[in-house]
Design an enzyme around this catalytic site. Structure first.
Site, PDB file in Angstrom:
ATOM      1  N   ARG A  67      36.354  43.765  27.916  1.00  0.00           N
ATOM      2  CA  ARG A  67      35.408  44.852  27.274  1.00  0.00           C
ATOM      3  C   ARG A  67      35.157  44.385  29.384  1.00  0.00           C
ATOM      4  O   ARG A  67      34.968  45.686  30.012  1.00  0.00           O
ATOM      5  CB  ARG A  67      34.221  43.918  27.092  1.00  0.00           C
ATOM      6  CG  ARG A  67      32.757  44.110  27.215  1.00  0.00           C
ATOM      7  CD  ARG A  67      31.437  43.449  26.853  1.00  0.00           C
ATOM      8  NE  ARG A  67      30.436  44.011  26.639  1.00  0.00           N
ATOM      9  CZ  ARG A  67      29.386  42.981  27.085  1.00  0.00           C
ATOM     10  NH1 ARG A  67      29.526  41.737  27.918  1.00  0.00           N
ATOM     11  NH2 ARG A  67      28.134  44.418  27.254  1.00  0.00           N
ATOM     12  N   ASP A  72      34.854  48.751  33.736  1.00  0.00           N
ATOM     13  CA  ASP A  72      35.246  49.008  34.335  1.00  0.00           C
ATOM     14  C   ASP A  72      36.006  50.490  34.638  1.00  0.00           C
ATOM     15  O   ASP A  72      35.233  51.776  35.472  1.00  0.00           O
ATOM     16  CB  ASP A  72      36.541  48.584  35.262  1.00  0.00           C
ATOM     17  CG  ASP A  72      36.912  48.925  36.657  1.00  0.00           C
ATOM     18  OD1 ASP A  72      36.448  48.949  38.096  1.00  0.00           O
ATOM     19  OD2 ASP A  72      38.889  48.671  36.141  1.00  0.00           O
ATOM     20  N   VAL A  75      33.249  53.723  34.515  1.00  0.00           N
ATOM     21  CA  VAL A  75      32.346  53.932  36.172  1.00  0.00           C
ATOM     22  C   VAL A  75      33.302  54.124  37.645  1.00  0.00           C
ATOM     23  O   VAL A  75      34.363  53.601  38.139  1.00  0.00           O
ATOM     24  CB  VAL A  75      31.769  52.629  36.406  1.00  0.00           C
ATOM     25  CG1 VAL A  75      30.730  52.951  37.176  1.00  0.00           C
ATOM     26  CG2 VAL A  75      30.460  52.644  35.137  1.00  0.00           C
ATOM     27  N   GLY A  77      36.194  55.564  37.511  1.00  0.00           N
ATOM     28  CA  GLY A  77      38.600  55.509  36.494  1.00  0.00           C
ATOM     29  C   GLY A  77      38.027  53.525  36.927  1.00  0.00           C
ATOM     30  O   GLY A  77      37.271  52.952  37.322  1.00  0.00           O
ATOM     31  N   ASP A  79      38.774  51.371  38.760  1.00  0.00           N
ATOM     32  CA  ASP A  79      39.315  50.615  40.193  1.00  0.00           C
ATOM     33  C   ASP A  79      38.564  49.262  40.715  1.00  0.00           C
ATOM     34  O   ASP A  79      38.930  48.984  41.912  1.00  0.00           O
ATOM     35  CB  ASP A  79      38.051  51.885  40.658  1.00  0.00           C
ATOM     36  CG  ASP A  79      37.496  51.562  40.840  1.00  0.00           C
ATOM     37  OD1 ASP A  79      36.523  51.532  39.539  1.00  0.00           O
ATOM     38  OD2 ASP A  79      36.425  52.225  41.427  1.00  0.00           O
ATOM     39  N   SER A  81      36.473  48.588  40.038  1.00  0.00           N
ATOM     40  CA  SER A  81      34.710  48.288  41.218  1.00  0.00           C
ATOM     41  C   SER A  81      33.743  47.501  40.328  1.00  0.00           C
ATOM     42  O   SER A  81      33.030  46.625  40.753  1.00  0.00           O
ATOM     43  CB  SER A  81      34.081  49.523  41.136  1.00  0.00           C
ATOM     44  OG  SER A  81      34.023  49.885  39.847  1.00  0.00           O
ATOM     45  N   ASN A  99      25.730  45.275  32.055  1.00  0.00           N
ATOM     46  CA  ASN A  99      26.831  44.506  32.407  1.00  0.00           C
ATOM     47  C   ASN A  99      26.411  43.229  32.816  1.00  0.00           C
ATOM     48  O   ASN A  99      27.054  42.813  33.374  1.00  0.00           O
ATOM     49  CB  ASN A  99      27.463  45.612  33.957  1.00  0.00           C
ATOM     50  CG  ASN A  99      28.696  46.431  33.572  1.00  0.00           C
ATOM     51  OD1 ASN A  99      29.067  46.538  32.215  1.00  0.00           O
ATOM     52  ND2 ASN A  99      29.125  47.296  34.321  1.00  0.00           N
ATOM     53  N   HIS A 198      35.937  46.563  18.880  1.00  0.00           N
ATOM     54  CA  HIS A 198      34.805  45.784  18.683  1.00  0.00           C
ATOM     55  C   HIS A 198      34.783  45.598  17.190  1.00  0.00           C
ATOM     56  O   HIS A 198      34.004  44.728  16.609  1.00  0.00           O
ATOM     57  CB  HIS A 198      33.719  46.889  18.657  1.00  0.00           C
ATOM     58  CG  HIS A 198      32.692  47.535  19.417  1.00  0.00           C
ATOM     59  ND1 HIS A 198      31.420  47.784  19.584  1.00  0.00           N
ATOM     60  CD2 HIS A 198      32.712  46.740  20.539  1.00  0.00           C
ATOM     61  CE1 HIS A 198      31.218  47.712  20.526  1.00  0.00           C
ATOM     62  NE2 HIS A 198      31.525  47.371  21.103  1.00  0.00           N
ATOM     63  N   ASP A 249      32.439  42.216  13.618  1.00  0.00           N
ATOM     64  CA  ASP A 249      33.048  41.872  11.963  1.00  0.00           C
ATOM     65  C   ASP A 249      33.227  40.703  11.547  1.00  0.00           C
ATOM     66  O   ASP A 249      33.764  39.602  12.461  1.00  0.00           O
ATOM     67  CB  ASP A 249      34.970  42.374  12.399  1.00  0.00           C
ATOM     68  CG  ASP A 249      35.464  41.914  11.889  1.00  0.00           C
ATOM     69  OD1 ASP A 249      35.395  41.782   9.859  1.00  0.00           O
ATOM     70  OD2 ASP A 249      37.105  41.623  11.846  1.00  0.00           O
ATOM     71  N   THR A 252      37.218  38.522  10.198  1.00  0.00           N
ATOM     72  CA  THR A 252      37.789  38.222  11.121  1.00  0.00           C
ATOM     73  C   THR A 252      37.391  38.563  12.666  1.00  0.00           C
ATOM     74  O   THR A 252      38.036  39.343  13.228  1.00  0.00           O
ATOM     75  CB  THR A 252      39.354  38.549  10.581  1.00  0.00           C
ATOM     76  OG1 THR A 252      39.265  40.486  11.142  1.00  0.00           O
ATOM     77  CG2 THR A 252      39.832  38.332   9.581  1.00  0.00           C
ATOM     78  N   ASP A 257      42.929  43.175  14.166  1.00  0.00           N
ATOM     79  CA  ASP A 257      43.038  43.475  13.076  1.00  0.00           C
ATOM     80  C   ASP A 257      42.183  44.867  12.872  1.00  0.00           C
ATOM     81  O   ASP A 257      41.000  46.094  13.572  1.00  0.00           O
ATOM     82  CB  ASP A 257      42.709  43.125  12.014  1.00  0.00           C
ATOM     83  CG  ASP A 257      41.347  42.168  11.263  1.00  0.00           C
ATOM     84  OD1 ASP A 257      40.391  43.142  12.301  1.00  0.00           O
ATOM     85  OD2 ASP A 257      41.970  41.407  10.765  1.00  0.00           O
TER      86      ASP A 257
END
Length: 330
Positions: A67, A72, A75, A77, A79, A81, A99, A198, A249, A252, A257
């Site tokens: 995640r 990253d 926002v 690219g 980088d 940040s 975040n 996800h 999910d 699992t 998967d």
């Protein structure tokens, strides 16, 4: 005043060196390649894997690291940040509302420390995060891929308002998701495959409460028994507030998967932005394909991760190789 030719030559060389350093620092769009560290830090991938395997394994920190990479790259690219702490002069992306639930920072710091011992001031935090996210997927049983390297770290983070505006929302519809991914050069197929991240991880109650109670402005078909089971974990009111977490999910939750897509076909997507991918939209065929063909999902996810990982910071943004991922070098 006369200057000797020797002094003049040294001055010219110093000026050329300064210009070269500044140009490199400000550009941030070096060509990425899988062998970028072949000579300067040949063990980079084994170091990242070693720390990930020992600290993360197939546990809950693996989805957290994955995640981090998404948040990253969306926002400014890829980088690193998102790893920067706020300063008296700059807000931190990690403090923006989408975040605040991010974790995994200590894992990235541990990898960076190990690499600083092996090859000081060489491997960027952005590359550490890119490799760690790939290894997180592998440790959860998912596909692997050759991750191009050579990213640089930004010297500053985006402000909270910009960060919020450039991250997908739990209630985004399909058109909004396609638009947001498209602005980053990712097409609808990339978006559909990347959403499959996800298949692991969990969401806070506040992000899915409106969907399971039918109170959100965005409404998609939901399986009644699924809604009822989620309501048990997320009371409409009560002392638990927004604390109730649910897996994306159910079957699992810690295996990378294609179950996420089977859930969508069954109208058991946890977030509105999940279920937006299936139910009469333009990517139904992809969802149905991924739901029955896990290999196809794995291939497309790997391709899309490379493509997302190639998103560069804006031209002219000052970059460097940070010595500590949480702060700029000076």
């Amino acid at each position: 005043m006369m200057v000797s030719s020797s002094s003049s030559s040294w001055a010219e060389l110093a000026l050329l060196f300064f210009v070269a350093v500044v140009a490199h620092t400000a550009n941030g769009d070096d060509h990425l390649s899988a062998g970028y560290y072949a000579k300067t830090c040949p063990n980079v991938e084994s170091v990242v894997w070693s720390v990930m395997a020992s600290r993360v394994g197939g546990g809950r920190m693996a989805p957290a690291v994955l995640r981090l990479f998404f948040h990253d790259c969306f926002v400014h690219g890829c980088d690193a940040s998102v790893l920067l702490d706020a300063t008296p002069f700059s807000e931190g992306e990690k403090d923006a509302e989408p975040n605040t639930s991010l974790t995994g920072f200590t894992v990235i710091d541990e990898i960076k420390s190990a690499l600083e011992r092996d090859c000081p001031a060489t491997v960027s935090c952005a590359d550490v995060l890119a490799l760690a996210s790939r290894d997180a997927v592998v440790l959860l049983g998912g596909p692997t891929w050759n991750m191009p390297l050579g990213r640089k770290d930004s010297r500053s983070a985006a402000d909270k308002k910009f960060t919020r505006a450039h991250l997908p929302s739990p209630n985004d519809n399909l058109a909004e998701l396609v638009r947001m991914f498209g602005e980053l050069g990712l097409d609808a197929r990339d978006m559909t495959a990347l959403s499959g991240a996800h298949t692991v991880g969990m969401a806070n109650c506040k992000h899915y409460r409106g969907r399971v109670y039918g109170t959100s402005d965005t409404k998609y078909n939901i399986d009644p028994s699924f809604a009822e089971s989620r309501r048990q974990m997320c009371p409409l009111q009560g002392p638990s507030g927004d604390a109730g977490k649910a897996p994306f999910d159910v079957t699992t939750p810690m295996k990378f998967d294609n179950a996420y897509y089977r859930d969508l076909v069954a109208h058991q997507g946890l977030l509105n932005s999940d279920q937006a991918l299936y139910g009469g939209g333009g990517v139904d065929n992809l969802v149905e394909m991924y739901s029955t063909d896990g290999d196809a999902f794995g291939r497309d996810f790997a391709k899309a991760m490379v493509k997302m990982g190639n998103i560069s910071p804006p031209k002219g943004m000052p970059t460097e190789v940070r010595l500590q991922c949480s702060r700029a070098n000076y």
